[in-house]
Design a protein around this motif. Structure first.
Motif, PDB file in Angstrom:
ATOM      1  N   SER A   1      -0.183   5.354  -1.751  1.00 30.01           N
ATOM      2  CA  SER A   1      -0.687   6.653  -1.084  1.00 30.01           C
ATOM      3  C   SER A   1      -0.474   6.677   0.485  1.00 30.01           C
ATOM      4  CB  SER A   1      -2.133   6.928  -1.583  1.00 30.01           C
ATOM      5  OG  SER A   1      -2.928   6.112  -1.006  1.00 30.01           O
TER       6      SER A   1
ATOM      7  N   GLY B   1       0.949  -1.309  -0.090  1.00 29.92           N
ATOM      8  CA  GLY B   1      -0.002  -0.039   0.083  1.00 29.92           C
ATOM      9  C   GLY B   1       0.639   1.087  -0.145  1.00 29.92           C
TER      10      GLY B   1
ATOM     11  N   ASP C   1      -7.597   8.536  13.588  1.00 26.42           N
ATOM     12  CA  ASP C   1      -7.827   9.123  12.156  1.00 26.42           C
ATOM     13  C   ASP C   1      -6.885  10.031  11.335  1.00 26.42           C
ATOM     14  OD1 ASP C   1     -10.646   8.266  12.571  1.00 26.42           O
ATOM     15  OD2 ASP C   1     -11.424  10.096  13.222  1.00 26.42           O
TER      16      ASP C   1
END
Ligand code: NAP
Length: 259
Positions: free
Chosen positions: A18, A15, A190
């Motif tokens: 990004s 991954g 987050d």
């Protein structure tokens, strides 16, 4: 605790096209590691590879891989060993998130996408890399989530995949520690990345510095990867300092005195 240098060590990041994976690839390269970039979007990976080479001069390799395909993941590991002769670090990062507030309407494809990427993908990569990590006394880093430690009603399936990651990471730690492999679970809060359904990605919902930035998670991965062969950091939670403010609103001393 001694932190070892990453100079010349060989790292695979899944991954890497990004978000947290991309930031981690840069951070590892800046720390001197050779970096293998893997994800599905080859064109994006190639641009990042060129940029990393220009900036750091480290050796790099791009191996386009869909982590849901176990044969492709095995090729990623084989290509890395062919090219560099060893693997010192696997960062199991590739992951996706879809929402499921109305579970009965959740498309089966969304369920399969999350289970295939977040669960199967991490299993396939760990399975293929472990023999090489044992040889190098290497490090295995899993990107979990704060949703893997608490109930998360809006994203139950995603949270469950991250509870799986946590259970898997700690169990692999318990088994492989004596074989010289350091295992670390990094749980981001987050973070402003491309993650999320295409119409509500984190990066589109938050302004810069409103929540965590990917580079802050990348720094935690580098710290984990620098544990030498006698120590390991088993789990790192990365959160904003106001993590529990919403949870305990009204109960914190400053809230009561304001009333
Ligand atoms: N952002 C957050 O708030 C947050 C919080 C906690 C945990 N996390 C975790 O952090 C990790 C990275 O997510 P991110 O936030 O950086 O999201 P992101 O910006 O969307 O990056 C996800 C990466 O995973 C790759 N990927 C997706 N499906 C793949 C597949 N089948 N095979 C190979 N690569 C695949 C994507 O590349 P391609 O599309 O090119 O394949 C991309 O490089 C995930 O495990 C996520 O669950 C994120």
């Amino acid at each position: 605790m001694t932190l070892r240098s990453l100079d010349g060590r060989v790292a695979i990041v899944t991954g890497a096209s990004s978000g947290i994976g991309q930031a981690t690839a840069y951070a590892l390269a800046r720390a001197g590691a050779s970096v293998v970039l893997s994800a599905r979007r080859e064109d994006v990976l190639s641009e990042i590879e060129q940029d990393i080479r220009d900036e750091t001069g480290v050796d790099t390799l791009v191996v386009p891989t869909d982590v849901r395909d176990h044969e492709a993941v095995e090729r990623l590991i084989e290509r890395t060993v062919e090219e560099f002769g060893r693997i010192d670090l696997l960062v199991n990062n590739a992951g996706v998130l879809r929402r499921d507030i109305a579970l009965e309407n959740m498309p089966i494809e969304d369920y399969e996408l999350m289970m295939g990427t977040n669960v199967d993908g991490m299993f396939y990569a760990t399975r293929a890399a472990l023999p090489h990590l044992r040889e190098s006394n290497g490090n295995l880093v899993f990107i979990g989530s704060d949703s893997g430690k608490h109930p998360d009603p809006g994203i139950a399936v995603y949270a469950a995949t991250k509870w799986w990651t946590r259970g898997f990471a700690h169990s692999i730690h318990a088994r492989e520690g004596r074989n010289g492999v350091g295992v670390t679970l990094v749980n981001p809060g987050d973070t402003r990345t491309e993650i999320g359904p295409p119409d509500s990605r984190m990066v589109d919902q938050y302004e810069e510095d409103e929540i965590l930035e990917a580079v802050e998670i990348a720094d935690a991965v580098v710290f984990a990867a620098r544990q030498d062969s006698s120590t390991t950091i088993s789990e790192i939670d990365v959160s904003g300092r106001d993590l529990m403010t919403d949870t305990y609103r009204g109960l914190l001393p400053e809230d009561s005195s304001a009333e």
